[in-house]
Design a protein around this motif. Structure first.
Motif, mmCIF file in Angstrom:
data_model
loop_
_atom_site.group_PDB
_atom_site.id
_atom_site.type_symbol
_atom_site.label_atom_id
_atom_site.label_comp_id
_atom_site.label_asym_id
_atom_site.label_seq_id
_atom_site.Cartn_x
_atom_site.Cartn_y
_atom_site.Cartn_z
ATOM 1 N N ASP A 190 0.820 -1.212 0.000
ATOM 2 C CA ASP A 190 0.000 0.000 0.000
ATOM 3 C C ASP A 190 0.851 1.258 0.000
ATOM 4 O OD1 ASP A 190 -2.217 -1.521 -0.036
ATOM 5 O OD2 ASP A 190 -2.762 -1.233 2.072
ATOM 6 N N CYS A 236 -6.226 1.383 -10.734
ATOM 7 C CA CYS A 236 -6.210 2.358 -9.644
ATOM 8 C C CYS A 236 -5.611 1.699 -8.408
ATOM 9 C CB CYS A 236 -7.613 2.857 -9.324
ATOM 10 S SG CYS A 236 -7.597 3.985 -7.906
ATOM 11 N N LYS A 254 -5.813 2.757 -5.436
ATOM 12 C CA LYS A 254 -6.679 2.894 -4.263
ATOM 13 C C LYS A 254 -7.817 1.867 -4.307
ATOM 14 C CE LYS A 254 -5.585 6.819 -1.753
ATOM 15 N NZ LYS A 254 -5.727 8.274 -1.864
ATOM 16 N N CYS A 255 -8.605 1.909 -5.369
ATOM 17 C CA CYS A 255 -9.801 1.065 -5.404
ATOM 18 C C CYS A 255 -9.624 -0.192 -6.248
ATOM 19 C CB CYS A 255 -10.993 1.859 -5.914
ATOM 20 S SG CYS A 255 -10.884 2.328 -7.656
ATOM 21 N N LYS A 261 -9.830 -0.567 -9.407
ATOM 22 C CA LYS A 261 -10.610 -0.639 -10.634
ATOM 23 C C LYS A 261 -9.700 -0.644 -11.878
ATOM 24 C CE LYS A 261 -14.177 2.056 -10.235
ATOM 25 N NZ LYS A 261 -14.565 3.457 -10.381
ATOM 26 N N GLU A 265 -12.166 9.136 -9.618
ATOM 27 C CA GLU A 265 -13.052 9.087 -8.447
ATOM 28 C C GLU A 265 -12.251 9.132 -7.141
ATOM 29 O OE1 GLU A 265 -13.927 6.069 -10.877
ATOM 30 O OE2 GLU A 265 -14.247 7.987 -11.875
ATOM 31 N N CYS A 266 -11.212 8.313 -7.074
ATOM 32 C CA CYS A 266 -10.414 8.279 -5.844
ATOM 33 C C CYS A 266 -9.642 9.586 -5.663
ATOM 34 C CB CYS A 266 -9.442 7.098 -5.873
ATOM 35 S SG CYS A 266 -10.280 5.516 -5.679
ATOM 36 N N LYS A 289 -12.040 12.015 -4.010
ATOM 37 C CA LYS A 289 -12.198 11.714 -2.582
ATOM 38 C C LYS A 289 -10.975 12.123 -1.761
ATOM 39 C CE LYS A 289 -15.039 7.680 -3.571
ATOM 40 N NZ LYS A 289 -14.791 6.283 -3.943
#
Lengths: 120, 120
Positions: free
Chosen positions: A49, B76, B78-79, B81, B115-116, B119
């Motif tokens: 991460d 991505c 983060k997510c 996708k 999107e991330c 956010k």
DNA sequence: TAATAATATTAGAATAATTCTAAATTTAAG
DNA sequence: CTTAAATTTAGAATTATTCTAATATTATTA
């Protein structure tokens, strides 16, 4: 960084193997005999991460973990074995297309490895 | 090619999604309600082996299957996708280095998706 | 055709990798 | 010290995928 996280980072970064979580677990036990497998997974995830190590997923078996120093991978499509190789860095064209959102890239080149080639 | 193999090939090749085995199963059932999940796995593996479709392993969830028509992927961090993108074809330098053993390559570019990014 | 062999499909059990849980321990902060 | 926050732990739970062995389908040949 906890002692486990630190040691796991060192293990991954000083190895040219492509280690699974179990491999790391076995290695980590040499220094900390009582460590648990869950801790290995926790820390491998954390290190991925934060981008200190990278995960290589090959689909057919357990994920492998690798140092981030710039290099690419050869994957044999017969036996699945991984090998390191370094091709020209293609960061620039990717960065100029994606801008600041770009983080890094992962290039896998599929081939037939020498052993499998021999076997026919 | 059996009817199942053929249909699965069509499903993958006519989709711009990145389908899991379960997704393919759900779709295949529309045409063949009694088909089983094992058949989906069998045929996805066969199609990957013969190079008619490709597998995308992202580590954090089920493998996904994709058409082979030349394109790359954004992932991505983060997510997780996936999105399609096409960068310049780098086959030539790889081929000239590996020769006839070269099959194909798989380029994943990690980034933070819009999107991330929003956010934060 | 009918008979035989080869291949594909099936349901469900089995496996293997990874994550989850909740308690216990360690570390950091006040 | 005391309290709060974070990490570790063992083992259960989950999930994706493969395996198994019986059945069904397809192809081959007489």
């Amino acid at each position: 960084m906890t002692r486990y996280e630190k040691k796991i980072y060192e293990i991954i970064n000083s190895s040219y193997d492509h280690m699974t979580a179990e491999d790391v677990f076995a290695e980590l036990k040499k220094a900390f005999p009582s460590v648990s497998l869950a801790t290995v997974y926790n820390n491998l995830n954390k290190l991925c991460d934060t981008g200190l190590i990278r995960r290589i997923s090959c689909g057919d078996s357990a994920d492998r973990y690798d140092r981030t120093a710039r290099h690419d991978h050869l994957v044999c499509r017969k036996c699945g074995k991984l090998a390191d190789i370094t091709f020209d860095d293609i960061t620039q064209p990717l960065k100029s297309r994606l801008g600041e959102d770009f983080l890094y890239y992962d290039l896998k080149v599929y081939y037939i490895c020498p052993e499998c080639r021999k076997k026919g």
